[in-house]
Design a protein around this motif. Structure first.
Motif, PDB file in Angstrom:
ATOM      1  N   LEU A   1     -66.130   8.666   4.645  1.00 31.47           N
ATOM      2  CA  LEU A   1     -64.786   8.493   5.184  1.00 31.47           C
ATOM      3  C   LEU A   1     -63.748   8.937   4.173  1.00 31.47           C
ATOM      4  CD1 LEU A   1     -62.741   7.264   7.256  1.00 31.47           C
ATOM      5  CD2 LEU A   1     -63.031   5.098   6.041  1.00 31.47           C
ATOM      6  N   LEU A   2     -62.746   9.697   4.652  1.00 32.06           N
ATOM      7  CA  LEU A   2     -61.570  10.057   3.871  1.00 32.06           C
ATOM      8  C   LEU A   2     -60.361   9.545   4.646  1.00 32.06           C
ATOM      9  CD1 LEU A   2     -60.073  11.471   1.595  1.00 32.06           C
ATOM     10  CD2 LEU A   2     -60.340  13.613   2.853  1.00 32.06           C
ATOM     11  N   ARG A   3     -59.584   8.669   4.017  1.00 31.58           N
ATOM     12  CA  ARG A   3     -58.443   8.025   4.690  1.00 31.58           C
ATOM     13  C   ARG A   3     -57.167   8.337   3.912  1.00 31.58           C
ATOM     14  NH1 ARG A   3     -59.638   2.173   4.698  1.00 31.58           N
ATOM     15  NH2 ARG A   3     -60.939   2.665   6.479  1.00 31.58           N
ATOM     16  N   PHE A   4     -56.117   8.811   4.623  1.00 29.35           N
ATOM     17  CA  PHE A   4     -54.798   9.081   4.051  1.00 29.35           C
ATOM     18  C   PHE A   4     -53.829   8.025   4.569  1.00 29.35           C
ATOM     19  CE2 PHE A   4     -56.856  13.160   4.833  1.00 29.35           C
ATOM     20  CZ  PHE A   4     -56.769  13.766   3.606  1.00 29.35           C
ATOM     21  N   ILE A   5     -53.065   7.425   3.653  1.00 32.38           N
ATOM     22  CA  ILE A   5     -52.076   6.438   4.058  1.00 32.38           C
ATOM     23  C   ILE A   5     -50.762   6.804   3.366  1.00 32.38           C
ATOM     24  CG2 ILE A   5     -51.475   3.993   4.151  1.00 32.38           C
ATOM     25  CD1 ILE A   5     -54.580   3.539   3.658  1.00 32.38           C
ATOM     26  N   GLU A   6     -49.764   7.212   4.161  1.00 33.50           N
ATOM     27  CA  GLU A   6     -48.455   7.562   3.619  1.00 33.50           C
ATOM     28  C   GLU A   6     -47.562   6.337   3.643  1.00 33.50           C
ATOM     29  OE1 GLU A   6     -46.675  11.371   4.819  1.00 33.50           O
ATOM     30  OE2 GLU A   6     -48.417  11.541   6.143  1.00 33.50           O
ATOM     31  N   GLY A   7     -46.641   6.283   2.691  1.00 33.05           N
ATOM     32  CA  GLY A   7     -45.727   5.155   2.649  1.00 33.05           C
ATOM     33  C   GLY A   7     -44.443   5.501   1.935  1.00 33.05           C
ATOM     34  N   GLU A   8     -43.583   4.490   1.812  1.00 34.00           N
ATOM     35  CA  GLU A   8     -42.305   4.667   1.137  1.00 34.00           C
ATOM     36  C   GLU A   8     -41.906   3.358   0.470  1.00 34.00           C
ATOM     37  OE1 GLU A   8     -37.797   6.263   2.054  1.00 34.00           O
ATOM     38  OE2 GLU A   8     -39.183   5.987   3.710  1.00 34.00           O
ATOM     39  N   ILE A   9     -41.366   3.482  -0.720  1.00 35.66           N
ATOM     40  CA  ILE A   9     -40.840   2.331  -1.439  1.00 35.66           C
ATOM     41  C   ILE A   9     -39.362   2.598  -1.651  1.00 35.66           C
ATOM     42  CG2 ILE A   9     -40.921   0.963  -3.550  1.00 35.66           C
ATOM     43  CD1 ILE A   9     -43.799   2.027  -3.935  1.00 35.66           C
ATOM     44  N   ASN A  10     -38.508   1.733  -1.128  1.00 36.07           N
ATOM     45  CA  ASN A  10     -37.074   1.848  -1.355  1.00 36.07           C
ATOM     46  C   ASN A  10     -36.557   0.503  -1.857  1.00 36.07           C
ATOM     47  OD1 ASN A  10     -36.483   0.232   0.958  1.00 36.07           O
ATOM     48  ND2 ASN A  10     -36.626   2.024   2.264  1.00 36.07           N
ATOM     49  N   PRO A  11     -35.292   0.409  -2.250  1.00 32.99           N
ATOM     50  CA  PRO A  11     -34.794  -0.856  -2.809  1.00 32.99           C
ATOM     51  C   PRO A  11     -34.955  -2.063  -1.884  1.00 32.99           C
ATOM     52  CG  PRO A  11     -33.247   0.907  -3.251  1.00 32.99           C
ATOM     53  CD  PRO A  11     -34.288   1.468  -2.331  1.00 32.99           C
ATOM     54  N   ASP A  12     -34.957  -1.851  -0.582  1.00 29.81           N
ATOM     55  CA  ASP A  12     -35.019  -2.962   0.367  1.00 29.81           C
ATOM     56  C   ASP A  12     -36.437  -3.394   0.719  1.00 29.81           C
ATOM     57  OD1 ASP A  12     -32.255  -2.902   0.466  1.00 29.81           O
ATOM     58  OD2 ASP A  12     -32.254  -1.463   2.121  1.00 29.81           O
ATOM     59  N   ARG A  13     -37.355  -2.427   0.821  1.00 27.72           N
ATOM     60  CA  ARG A  13     -38.693  -2.787   1.293  1.00 27.72           C
ATOM     61  C   ARG A  13     -39.721  -1.728   0.920  1.00 27.72           C
ATOM     62  NH1 ARG A  13     -39.243   0.298   6.206  1.00 27.72           N
ATOM     63  NH2 ARG A  13     -37.199   0.967   6.843  1.00 27.72           N
ATOM     64  N   LYS A  14     -40.964  -2.079   1.171  1.00 26.27           N
ATOM     65  CA  LYS A  14     -42.095  -1.177   0.981  1.00 26.27           C
ATOM     66  C   LYS A  14     -42.814  -1.069   2.318  1.00 26.27           C
ATOM     67  CE  LYS A  14     -46.334  -0.790  -1.708  1.00 26.27           C
ATOM     68  NZ  LYS A  14     -47.167  -1.407  -2.736  1.00 26.27           N
ATOM     69  N   SER A  15     -43.123   0.154   2.754  1.00 22.45           N
ATOM     70  CA  SER A  15     -43.786   0.315   4.048  1.00 22.45           C
ATOM     71  C   SER A  15     -44.867   1.384   3.959  1.00 22.45           C
ATOM     72  CB  SER A  15     -42.765   0.695   5.126  1.00 22.45           C
ATOM     73  OG  SER A  15     -42.170   1.938   4.810  1.00 22.45           O
ATOM     74  N   GLU A  16     -45.853   1.259   4.843  1.00 24.04           N
ATOM     75  CA  GLU A  16     -46.918   2.250   4.957  1.00 24.04           C
ATOM     76  C   GLU A  16     -47.147   2.566   6.424  1.00 24.04           C
ATOM     77  OE1 GLU A  16     -50.362   0.636   2.952  1.00 24.04           O
ATOM     78  OE2 GLU A  16     -49.816   1.692   1.117  1.00 24.04           O
ATOM     79  N   CYS A  17     -47.488   3.825   6.692  1.00 25.17           N
ATOM     80  CA  CYS A  17     -47.809   4.258   8.050  1.00 25.17           C
ATOM     81  C   CYS A  17     -49.264   3.940   8.358  1.00 25.17           C
ATOM     82  CB  CYS A  17     -47.586   5.761   8.181  1.00 25.17           C
ATOM     83  SG  CYS A  17     -45.893   6.265   7.908  1.00 25.17           S
ATOM     84  N   TYR A  18     -49.630   4.139   9.613  1.00 24.13           N
ATOM     85  CA  TYR A  18     -51.028   3.956   9.996  1.00 24.13           C
ATOM     86  C   TYR A  18     -51.893   5.000   9.298  1.00 24.13           C
ATOM     87  CZ  TYR A  18     -49.506   0.771  13.636  1.00 24.13           C
ATOM     88  OH  TYR A  18     -48.970  -0.289  14.297  1.00 24.13           O
ATOM     89  N   PRO A  19     -53.098   4.650   8.918  1.00 25.49           N
ATOM     90  CA  PRO A  19     -53.965   5.599   8.205  1.00 25.49           C
ATOM     91  C   PRO A  19     -54.474   6.717   9.114  1.00 25.49           C
ATOM     92  CG  PRO A  19     -55.128   3.539   8.595  1.00 25.49           C
ATOM     93  CD  PRO A  19     -53.716   3.340   9.068  1.00 25.49           C
ATOM     94  N   ILE A  20     -54.687   7.859   8.499  1.00 26.35           N
ATOM     95  CA  ILE A  20     -55.322   8.993   9.167  1.00 26.35           C
ATOM     96  C   ILE A  20     -56.724   9.081   8.583  1.00 26.35           C
ATOM     97  CG2 ILE A  20     -55.286  11.485   9.523  1.00 26.35           C
ATOM     98  CD1 ILE A  20     -52.208  11.284   9.029  1.00 26.35           C
ATOM     99  N   GLU A  21     -57.735   8.973   9.431  1.00 28.20           N
ATOM    100  CA  GLU A  21     -59.118   8.928   8.967  1.00 28.20           C
ATOM    101  C   GLU A  21     -59.892  10.154   9.415  1.00 28.20           C
ATOM    102  OE1 GLU A  21     -60.603   5.234  10.510  1.00 28.20           O
ATOM    103  OE2 GLU A  21     -59.702   4.089   8.873  1.00 28.20           O
ATOM    104  N   THR A  22     -60.692  10.695   8.502  1.00 29.66           N
ATOM    105  CA  THR A  22     -61.571  11.818   8.797  1.00 29.66           C
ATOM    106  C   THR A  22     -62.968  11.450   8.313  1.00 29.66           C
ATOM    107  OG1 THR A  22     -59.728  13.328   8.394  1.00 29.66           O
ATOM    108  CG2 THR A  22     -61.922  14.292   8.507  1.00 29.66           C
ATOM    109  N   PHE A  23     -63.955  11.651   9.165  1.00 29.57           N
ATOM    110  CA  PHE A  23     -65.340  11.366   8.810  1.00 29.57           C
ATOM    111  C   PHE A  23     -66.082  12.660   8.509  1.00 29.57           C
ATOM    112  CE2 PHE A  23     -64.193   7.521  11.051  1.00 29.57           C
ATOM    113  CZ  PHE A  23     -64.808   6.544  10.299  1.00 29.57           C
ATOM    114  N   TYR A  24     -66.950  12.602   7.504  1.00 31.49           N
ATOM    115  CA  TYR A  24     -67.767  13.745   7.097  1.00 31.49           C
ATOM    116  C   TYR A  24     -69.233  13.333   7.104  1.00 31.49           C
ATOM    117  CZ  TYR A  24     -63.386  15.726   5.373  1.00 31.49           C
ATOM    118  OH  TYR A  24     -62.107  16.211   5.275  1.00 31.49           O
TER     119      TYR A  24
END
Length: 84
Positions: free
Chosen positions: A29-52
């Motif tokens: 499994l290869l999983r990508f998780i994008e996110g953002e950290i700003n002064p107010d909060r920290k957030s992450e998007c849903y993961p994108i998964e690829t199986f090999y």
């Protein structure tokens, strides 16, 4: 599961990208998780998964992504470093 955590500063905020990879049952499994950290909060998007089916194929993709992100000036943070 192994993890690579990349951070890039953009207009006062931080963009994050977490790569998780490893063996899950009989697949890899290869999983990508994008996110953002700003002064107010920290957030992450849903993961994108690829199986090999092949570990070598997955690791080639991980190395290619790591090289590309380094060229684009993303900073690799290790697990022990403060990630804000």
């Amino acid at each position: 599961m192994e993890e690579l955590y990349f951070v890039r500063r953009k207009r006062g905020n931080y963009k994050t990208l977490r790569l998780e990879f490893g063996k899950v049952k009989k697949k890899f499994l290869l999983r990508f998780i994008e996110g953002e950290i700003n002064p107010d909060r920290k957030s992450e998007c849903y993961p994108i998964e690829t199986f090999y089916d092949d570990e070598e194929e997955m690791l080639k993709k991980v190395m290619k992504m790591r090289e590309q992100l380094t060229e684009e000036r993303w900073m690799l943070k290790t697990r022990g470093q403060n990630r804000n």
